[in-house]
Design an enzyme around this catalytic site. Structure first.
Site, PDB file in Angstrom:
ATOM      1  N   LEU A  33       0.815  -1.209   0.000  1.00  0.00           N
ATOM      2  CA  LEU A  33       0.000   0.000   0.000  1.00  0.00           C
ATOM      3  C   LEU A  33       0.853   1.265   0.000  1.00  0.00           C
ATOM      4  O   LEU A  33       1.896   1.337   0.648  1.00  0.00           O
ATOM      5  CB  LEU A  33      -0.928  -0.011   1.225  1.00  0.00           C
ATOM      6  CG  LEU A  33      -1.851  -1.231   1.320  1.00  0.00           C
ATOM      7  CD1 LEU A  33      -2.709  -1.144   2.578  1.00  0.00           C
ATOM      8  CD2 LEU A  33      -2.736  -1.379   0.084  1.00  0.00           C
ATOM      9  N   HIS A  37      -3.463   4.204  -2.450  1.00  0.00           N
ATOM     10  CA  HIS A  37      -4.402   3.262  -1.826  1.00  0.00           C
ATOM     11  C   HIS A  37      -5.015   3.882  -0.564  1.00  0.00           C
ATOM     12  O   HIS A  37      -6.207   3.750  -0.306  1.00  0.00           O
ATOM     13  CB  HIS A  37      -3.679   1.973  -1.389  1.00  0.00           C
ATOM     14  CG  HIS A  37      -3.051   1.195  -2.489  1.00  0.00           C
ATOM     15  ND1 HIS A  37      -1.687   1.017  -2.584  1.00  0.00           N
ATOM     16  CD2 HIS A  37      -3.596   0.515  -3.525  1.00  0.00           C
ATOM     17  CE1 HIS A  37      -1.415   0.257  -3.629  1.00  0.00           C
ATOM     18  NE2 HIS A  37      -2.541  -0.055  -4.227  1.00  0.00           N
TER      19      HIS A  37
HETATM   20  P1  AMP Z   1      -3.796  -1.928  -7.025  1.00  0.00           P
HETATM   21  O1  AMP Z   1      -3.272  -2.353  -5.707  1.00  0.00           O
HETATM   22  O2  AMP Z   1      -2.750  -1.389  -7.957  1.00  0.00           O
HETATM   23  O3  AMP Z   1      -4.683  -2.960  -7.669  1.00  0.00           O
HETATM   24  O4  AMP Z   1      -4.745  -0.679  -6.754  1.00  0.00           O
HETATM   25  C1  AMP Z   1      -5.837  -0.775  -5.868  1.00  0.00           C
HETATM   26  C2  AMP Z   1      -6.697   0.456  -6.006  1.00  0.00           C
HETATM   27  O5  AMP Z   1      -5.923   1.609  -5.675  1.00  0.00           O
HETATM   28  C3  AMP Z   1      -7.214   0.674  -7.433  1.00  0.00           C
HETATM   29  O6  AMP Z   1      -8.553   1.146  -7.383  1.00  0.00           O
HETATM   30  C4  AMP Z   1      -6.280   1.718  -7.965  1.00  0.00           C
HETATM   31  O7  AMP Z   1      -6.846   2.495  -8.998  1.00  0.00           O
HETATM   32  C5  AMP Z   1      -6.028   2.556  -6.714  1.00  0.00           C
HETATM   33  N1  AMP Z   1      -4.794   3.325  -6.867  1.00  0.00           N
HETATM   34  C6  AMP Z   1      -3.570   2.855  -7.190  1.00  0.00           C
HETATM   35  N2  AMP Z   1      -2.684   3.860  -7.312  1.00  0.00           N
HETATM   36  C7  AMP Z   1      -3.364   5.007  -7.080  1.00  0.00           C
HETATM   37  C8  AMP Z   1      -3.018   6.399  -7.077  1.00  0.00           C
HETATM   38  N3  AMP Z   1      -1.782   6.803  -7.337  1.00  0.00           N
HETATM   39  N4  AMP Z   1      -3.979   7.276  -6.764  1.00  0.00           N
HETATM   40  C9  AMP Z   1      -5.245   6.883  -6.501  1.00  0.00           C
HETATM   41  N5  AMP Z   1      -5.643   5.590  -6.495  1.00  0.00           N
HETATM   42  C10 AMP Z   1      -4.724   4.666  -6.783  1.00  0.00           C
END
Ligand code: AMP
Length: 285
Positions: A33, A37
């Protein structure tokens, strides 16, 4: 805060909360995270009685050639961060329970899953939609929070929920960036110090596109050409795609109008990074 690993246990805990009239907010992640996240967890915390964060590196969304095995994992640190943000439950299932032998069912949100990132990752969004629907069925959240960082994913999840009548509200939160503009991502840790410096070129190209639009440019070919030029100046960068599409159907836009999405994917060395910006002419044209 508790960590639940078993599907039966998360289902029965969530059932209990629902029967008691509690509002459940849900954030699906692959862990490791970062503040992107955490912004989703914070929002969920503000708006719900119970906050559930899933941490699951979902094998079905990785192609055999991709980074499933080396994808960073750090459950210990994630537990500390979730606790700090006031999450109630981390759901960290095991792949063999999510996809037992003989597993056969997948969700295909057609067309939306084949364009943009879907062109170079043809099975990716089928895996994403499948795992998100499974998680929704287990957690039964009132509201689920996704990041604009994965804009295509958010569009696909919204469409899946609408088409399959899944009773959950999807909220999409803004992209959290590093100080120099690089969108935060678990994959940024793959970058060498030199690559990390060059990676800022994605957000720089988007900034330039926004500036052009603000100054009145409406021709998407011209905007994309300028973005290409900026990125191609970096030897280490290889463009996968740069596209300007309508936000809802992800169809190509030829002249900027109303609400559209500028999305790009670029390899910086061996690491594939994505970024995007929403253009809303009514708001910021
Ligand atoms: P992941 O762990 O990459 O699958 O991401 C989990 C959630 O966090 C997804 O909804 C992503 O779009 C969101 N997320 C990842 N990076 C960012 C960021 N830099 N800003 C906002 N949300 C993010």
């Amino acid at each position: 805060m508790i960590v639940i690993r078993k599907l039966k246990q998360i289902y029965s805990s969530c059932q209990k909360y629902k029967n008691a009239g509690k509002r459940i907010g849900f954030v699906a992640t692959m862990g490791t995270l970062h503040p992107g996240h955490l912004s989703l967890i914070k929002k969920a915390r503000k708006e719900n009685d119970i906050v559930i964060v899933s941490i699951f590196v979902n094998p079905s969304q990785f192609a055999p050639s991709e980074d499933f095995k080396k994808y960073p994992r750090n459950l210990k640190k994630d537990i500390v961060l979730c606790k700090k943000e006031g999450a109630d439950i981390i759901f960290a299932p095991e792949a063999k329970e999510m996809y037992p032998a003989g597993y056969r069912t997948f969700v295909d949100v057609s067309e939306l899953s084949q364009c943009l990132c879907g062109k170079s990752r043809p099975m990716h969004f089928r895996g994403v939609a499948t795992v998100v629907l499974k998680l929704f069925n287990l957690v039964q959240p009132d509201t689920a929070y996704f990041g604009q960082k994965d804009a295509q994913q958010a569009v696909i999840i919204k469409k899946m929920v609408a088409d399959l009548n899944v009773p959950v509200l999807i909220k999409v939160m803004p992209i959290v960036r590093e100080g120099d503009g690089l969108a935060m991502s678990s994959r940024n840790r793959y970058l060498s110090p030199e690559e990390r410096d060059e990676a800022v070129v994605l957000s720089r190209a988007l900034k330039e596109a926004k500036m052009m639009i603000k100054q009145g440019e409406r021709n998407t070919d011209i905007i994309i050409q300028r973005m290409r030029g900026i990125i191609m100046r970096k030897k280490i960068a290889k463009i996968d795609y740069i596209s300007i599409v309508y936000l809802d159907g992800l169809n190509m836009v030829s002249a900027i109008s109303d609400k559209c999405l500028i999305a790009l994917a670029v390899h910086i060395g061996k690491t594939r990074l994505i970024d995007n910006a929403i253009i809303d002419l009514k708001k910021n044209g």
